[in-house]
Enzyme design. Structure first.
Site, PDB file in Angstrom:
ATOM      1  N   SER A 252      63.800 -94.286  12.173  1.00  0.00           N
ATOM      2  CA  SER A 252      63.246 -95.600  11.879  1.00  0.00           C
ATOM      3  C   SER A 252      64.350 -96.648  11.773  1.00  0.00           C
ATOM      4  CB  SER A 252      62.386 -95.560  10.625  1.00  0.00           C
ATOM      5  OG  SER A 252      63.125 -94.994   9.575  1.00  0.00           O
ATOM      6  N   LEU A 253      65.612 -96.231  11.875  1.00  0.00           N
ATOM      7  CA  LEU A 253      66.729 -97.127  12.154  1.00  0.00           C
ATOM      8  C   LEU A 253      66.882 -98.293  11.189  1.00  0.00           C
ATOM      9  CD1 LEU A 253      66.015 -97.392  15.987  1.00  0.00           C
ATOM     10  CD2 LEU A 253      67.487 -95.739  14.878  1.00  0.00           C
ATOM     11  N   CYS A 254      66.605 -98.089   9.925  1.00  0.00           N
ATOM     12  CA  CYS A 254      66.798 -99.164   8.949  1.00  0.00           C
ATOM     13  C   CYS A 254      66.069-100.428   9.357  1.00  0.00           C
ATOM     14  CB  CYS A 254      68.277 -99.495   8.771  1.00  0.00           C
ATOM     15  SG  CYS A 254      69.144 -98.306   7.790  1.00  0.00           S
ATOM     16  N   SER A 255      64.891-100.258   9.910  1.00  0.00           N
ATOM     17  CA  SER A 255      64.153-101.440  10.333  1.00  0.00           C
ATOM     18  C   SER A 255      62.691-101.287   9.930  1.00  0.00           C
ATOM     19  CB  SER A 255      64.280-101.604  11.849  1.00  0.00           C
ATOM     20  OG  SER A 255      63.605-102.753  12.253  1.00  0.00           O
TER      21      SER A 255
ATOM     22  N   THR B  80      67.077-103.334   6.899  1.00  0.00           N
ATOM     23  CA  THR B  80      66.797-102.957   5.509  1.00  0.00           C
ATOM     24  C   THR B  80      67.691-103.712   4.515  1.00  0.00           C
ATOM     25  OG1 THR B  80      66.137-100.767   6.234  1.00  0.00           O
ATOM     26  CG2 THR B  80      66.683-100.985   3.916  1.00  0.00           C
TER      27      THR B  80
END
Ligand code: PLP
Length: 815
Positions: A394-397, A126
Site C-alpha cells: 500500500s506504499l504509505c499512501s 502517510t
C-alpha cells in the site's frame, strides 16, 4: 521505435551503469533507479575529501570547524540554486528527510495561538496524513473538492474551530501512481481566499517529483510556503532532506518552543530561566544540534556528479517520461489467451491534470485469465527470483490506495480486523487486492529494464487458453503399484538440515508428526522471530544427527571452518536438562491456560555456535516435554489460535512458527486446514513427481534438482515407474506398513526450494518451473501434508506407532 529521441541518453546510461553502478549488474531495477543508488564517483570524491581534509564540528573557532561551517553554507546556496530558489526569498533548512521537514512545520503550526485547521489531498504520503493529529480540525479532499475550494467553497462546511491558520498539504506528484498535481494550487487558493480570517499556508511535498523533474521555485506561479524533499531520492546519497521555507512565511516558526544546542544564542538555567533564539537566519533557529556536516559536504559531490552524469533534471524528466510511456503501453497491451487484459493499470489516466504529464511511477495489479487477482506476495516471490527490484503493497499512501482500489475506509478497517497489516502476505481480502505493484523509473533506468520487465510479466502471468487437466484420464487403479518408503527424514531444528533415519530403524510417529521433527528452532536475538532458511540459506549447512541410545542431538556445521570453536555441538534430548531454561512461563501459561513454557538455551557456547554458523545473533529454543508429544504440541496449536490480537504476540512469535511444515511458507498455510489442527503434519513427496518436475526444469534449460531440496519427511518411491506424476494430489490417504495416514492437502511452496541443501546456495530452479507448472489460485504446490490417522484403529501398538524405510505404501483414493 528503437530510434527514439532518447536513445542517446539511454545508450549513455547503459554505458556508465557498468562503471558507476556495478551493483546493478544482472538486475532489473524498478524502484527509483538512480535516485536510491549511490554513484561510484560520488563515493570516490567523498572518500578522497574525507581522507585528505579535516572537518571539525561546526560552531567553534578552530580552522577545521570554520571550514565545515563554510562548506555547509556553500552547499546550502548550491542547493537553493539547484531548485532555482532565490536566497533572498527562500531559506533552506537541513533535515533528516522529508518526514522530518513535515514535523518541523507541524510543530510550528501547533504553537499558533488557536492551532490550525488542516486540509490534505487524498494522494498524500502517510507522513502528511499524520499531521492531522496535531490539527484542531482536518479533512481529506479529492480533486473535485480541491477545485471547489479554489472556486471559493470552504472545505470545512461548518467550521466550529476558530483556528487562525489553515494548512493545505499535497504532493506535487503522487508516489503511488505518478499523477502530478498543479503547483499553482497555492497561489490560486491564496488569491481566492483573501477575505478569510484564517491565514492560508501551503506545505508542498516534492519528494517524488523532485527525484526525476526540475523544480523551479522562481516560477511566478509557485507560491508554496513550505517545501519538503529528500535529497537521497534525487542523488541516491547522502541520506539527507531539506525543508525550504518562503521567508515571507517564516513567522510561523516564531512560536516554536523547543530549542537545542545550535539554535540559541544565550540560555540561563537557574533563577530566571531565559533563552534567546539565534536571530540571524531562520535555518539557524531551526537546525537543533550538530548538523550532519559530513552528509552535507557529500551532497556537494552528489550535485557535481549528478550534473556530469545526467546533464540536467529536464533531461532526466524527458528520459523517464519516455520509458514510462513504453512501460504503460507494454503492460496494458498484454492479453491472456481469452483476450482478457493481464494488467489493471492505476497509472496513466490523469484526466484534468494531464497537461502536467505523468510522473515515472507506474502502479498496477495483475489478474489471471478468469479475472481473479494475482496475490502480491506471489508476484513478489517470482520477481525476487528474477532479480527484479520493485515495490508492492500500500506504499504509505492510504488515501491513494483507497481511491485506486476502490476501498472504503470501512473495508480497510475490516481488512485490518481480518489480520491484514502493512507488509503482510495475506493481500487479497474479500476478493479485492489491498495493495498494488509499483514500478518507478529514474535517471538510471534503461529501456532494457522496461522491456525485460514486460517480458517477465508476459512469461509468468499471461495464460494461454485454459486447458482442462490432461492428467485426468491417466488415473489408474492403485493396487498394482508397488510403492515403498525410500527415505524418512526429520528436521530437528526448524529450517536446518535433515537427519535421515537409517534403514531398518523403527521411527516413532506421533499424532503431531514424526518424533523429534522441529523440536527446536533458532530465534533471532533482536526480533524474537524464528529464523528461516528462506532468509538464511546457510541454515542448510547445519547438519543434525540424533543418537537415541545416548539421548543426544549432534549438530555439525558443514560450512567454512569456524573461527573460535569446533564446528560441532551436542545437545541433550532431555527436555528439562541444562543448558535450557524456561522463559517467562507465567506469560505462556496465562495465554493458553496450561502450564507450558518455551525453553531457551542459556549456553553461550551453543548459541555462539549457531550465531557464527548463520552469521546472525540467535538463540536455540525448544518446546518442552517431548514425552507427551500430543499435549505439548497441541498446546502450541492452541497458542496459534491466540495469535491475532494477543498482546504477547511478540514473545510467542517463536511458538507460532513451529508447527509449520518444514519447507512451506509457514505464514501462508491455510490456517483452517493445518495450523489450527492439533497435529503438525508430515510432508510427503513422491519420486515420480520429482522426476516429472526435473523433466520440465531440463526442458527450461535448468539442472536437475535433488529430492532433498523439497525437504520432505517421507519420500515415496515407485520402483516400477507406473505412478503418474503428481498422483498424490488426488490421494485421500496412504498406509505405510500397518499405519494409516490421512492426507491434508498440497504443500505450498516458496523459493526455499531453490536452496541447495548441500551447499546452501540459491538458484532460480526449481521454483521458476514450479511457478509455471504447479500454480493454482496464485499459489505454488509440491508434495502433500499428512498426519497419522489415529481415529480408526484400536491396535494397541498405536501407543507407540512406528514406520521404517523400505516399508510398503498403499494408496487410498478419492474414488
Ligand atoms: C518518499 C516520500 C516521502 C517520505 O520521505 P522520507 O524520506 O521517508 O521522509 C514523502 N512523500 C513522498 C511523496 C515521497 O515520495
Amino acid at each position: 521505435m528503437a530510434e527514439s529521441p532518447h536513445s542517446g541518453y539511454n545508450a549513455t546510461v547503459q554505458d556508465f551503469r557498468e562503471i558507476e553502478y556495478p551493483m546493478l549488474k544482472g538486475s532489473i531495477y524498478l524502484d527509483h533507479a538512480g535516485s536510491t543508488l549511490c554513484a561510484k564517483s560520488v563515493m570516490d570524491m567523498f572518500a578522497m575529501d574525507m581522507t585528505s581534509t579535516l572537518y571539525g564540528n561546526p560552531h567553534s573557532g578552530s580552522w577545521s570547524s570554520q571550514l565545515s561551517s563554510s562548506r555547509i553554507e556553500d552547499v546550502r546556496l548550491r542547493l537553493l540554486d539547484f531548485f532555482q530558489a532565490d536566497p533572498t526569498e527562500y531559506d533552506l533548512v537541513f533535515v533528516a528527510n522529508t518526514t522530518a521537514g513535515i514535523k518541523l512545520v507541524t510543530e510550528a503550526l501547533r504553537t499558533l495561538p488557536h492551532g490550525f485547521s488542516y486540509v490534505y489531498h487524498q494522494a498524500c504520503h502517510t507522513s502528511l496524513v499524520g499531521v492531522r493529529e496535531e490539527a484542531t480540525e482536518s479533512i481529506c479532499v479529492n480533486d473535485c473538492q480541491m477545485k471547489a475550494w479554489i472556486d471559493g467553497e470552504a472545505p470545512f462546511k461548518d467550521s466550529s474551530s476558530a483556528s487562525s491558520a489553515t494548512l493545505l498539504s499535497y504532493s506535487a506528484q503522487s508516489h503511488l501512481n505518478g499523477t502530478r498535481y498543479p503547483l499553482s494550487w497555492a497561489k490560486q487558493l491564496r488569491s481566492r481566499n483573501t477575505n478569510s480570517k484564517s491565514t492560508m499556508y501551503t506545505l508542498l511535498d516534492v519528494a517524488s517529483l523532485s527525484a526525476t523533474s526540475p523544480l523551479n521555485l522562481s516560477h511566478p506561479d509557485f507560491a508554496a510556503d513550505f517545501i519538503v524533499l529528500s535529497l537521497y531520492k534525487i542523488f541516491g546519497f547522502p541520506d539527507l532532506g531539506a525543508l525550504l521555507v518562503r521567508r515571507a512565511s517564516s513567522d510561523v516558526f516564531s512560536g516554536r518552543k523547543y530549542f537545542g544546542g545550535g539554535t540559541v544564542d544565550a540560555v540561563t538555567c537557574h533563577d530566571e530561566p531565559w533563552h534567546a533564539f539565534k536571530s540571524n537566519s531562520l535555518h539557524e533557529r531551526l537546525e537543533d544540534g550538530t548538523l550532519p556536516f559530513h552528509n552535507i559536504i557529500a551532497a556537494d559531490f552528489a550535485l557535481q556528479v549528478h550534473a556530469r552524469l545526467f546533464g540536467s533534471m529536464a533531461r532526466i524528466r524527458e528520459h523517464t517520461s519516455y520509458l514510462t510511456e513504453r512501460l504503460i503501453d507494454g503492460l496494458s497491451g498484454l492479453r491472456h489467451g481469452n483476450e482478457q487484459p493481464v494488467c489493471v493499470m492505476y497509472t496513466g489516466f490523469a484526466g484534468e491534470n494531464s497537461m502536467l504529464g505523468q510522473g515515472p511511477v507506474v502502479a498496477f495489479n495483475i489478474k489471471n485469465s478468469s479475472g481473479a487477482w494475482v496475490s502480491l506476495a506471489e508476484f513478489e516471490k517470482l520477481a525476487i527470483l528474477k532479480h527484479i527490484h520493485i515495490r508492492t503493497g500500500s506504499l504509505c499512501s492510504p488515501g491513494g490506495i483507497a481511491s485506486v482500489l476502490d476501498l472504503t475506509s470501512w473495508e480497510m478497517r475490516k481488512n485490518y480486523s481480518a489480520g491484514f497489516r502493512c507488509g503482510s502476505d495475506n493481500d487479497i481480502i474479500h476478493g479485492k487486492p489491498t495493495g498494488v505493484i509499483r514500478a518507478s523509473l529514474g535517471a538510471m533506468s534503461t529501456l532494457s529494464d522496461v522491456t525485460q520487465f514486460i517480458d517477465f510479466v508476459a512469461e509468468f502471468f499471461v495464460e494461454a487458453t485454459k486447458t482442462t487437466s490432461s492428467t485426468e484420464d491417466t488415473h489408474k487403479p492403485r493396487h498394482d503399484t508397488s510403492l515403498m518408503v525410500k527415505s524418512i527424514t526429520v528436521f530437528p531444528i526448524k529450517s536446518c538440515g535433515g537427519y535421515n533415519v537409517p534403514p531398518g530403524m523403527q521411527w516413532e510417529v506421533r499424532p503431531e508428526g514424526l518424533a523429534w521433527d522441529r523440536e527446536w528452532c533458532l530465534v533471532h536475538r533482536g526480533s524474537s522471530q524464528a529464523l528461516s532458511q528462506k532468509r538464511y540459506p546457510k541454515m542448510a549447512l547445519l547438519q543434525p544427527s540424533i543418537d537415541l541410545d545416548r539421548g543426544i542431538l549432534h549438530v555439525k556445521y558443514n560450512g567454512a571452518p569456524m573461527s573460535r570453536m569446533q564446528n560441532r555441538v551436542t545437545i541433550s534430548l532431555l527436555a528439562n536438562s541444562a543448558p535450557f531454561k524456561a522463559f517467562d512461563s507465567n506469560l505462556t501459561s496465562r495465554v493458553c491456560g496450561e502450564k507450558v513454557s518455551v525453553l531457551f538455551c542459556i549456553s553461550e557456547e551453543i548459541n555462539d555456535f549457531f550465531s557464527e554458523a548463520i552469521g546472525v545473533p540467535c538463540v536455540l529454543a525448544r518446546f518442552p516435554p517431548g514425552g507427551q508429544g500430543l499435549k505439548s504440541r497441541s498446546t502450541k496449536a492452541n497458542l496459534l489460535k491466540r495469535r491475532q490480537g494477543s498482546v504477547t504476540k511478540k514473545a510467542l512469535g517463536v511458538v507460532c512458527d513451529v508447527p509449520s511444515p518444514p519447507d512451506s511458507d509457514a505464514e501462508k498455510q491455510d490456517e483452517g486446514k493445518i495450523l489450527l489442527s492439533n497435529e503438525s503434519p508430515i510432508l510427503m513427496i513422491t519420486t515420480s513427481s520429482v522426476a516429472a518436475l526435473n523433466a520440465d526444469v531440463k526442458a527450461n534449460g535448468g539442472d536437475d534438482v535433488a529430492e532433498t531440496a523439497f525437504r520432505g519427511n517421507i519420500i515415496v518411491e515407485d520402483p516400477r515407474g507406473t505412478l503418474p506424476p503428481y498422483a498424490e494430489d488426488e490421494w485421500q490417504g496412504i498406509t505405510i506398513g500397518s499405519r494409516d495416514f490421512k492426507l491434508l492437502g498440497g504443500c505450498q511452496r516458496c523459493h526455499m526450494v531453490c536452496i541447495d541443501q548441500v551447499t546452501g546456495e540459491k538458484k532460480p530452479e526449481p521454483f521458476v518451473t514450479l511457478a509455471k507448472t504447479r500454480r493454482y489460485n496464485g499459489k505454488v504446490y509440491f508434495g502433500a501434508h499428512m498426519r497419522l490417522d489415529v481415529g480408526k484403529s484400536d491396535d494397541d501398538s498405536l501407543q507407540k506407532p512406528t514406520i521404517s524405510v523400505g516399508e510398503a505404501v498403499l494408496i487410498r483414493d478419492a474414488s
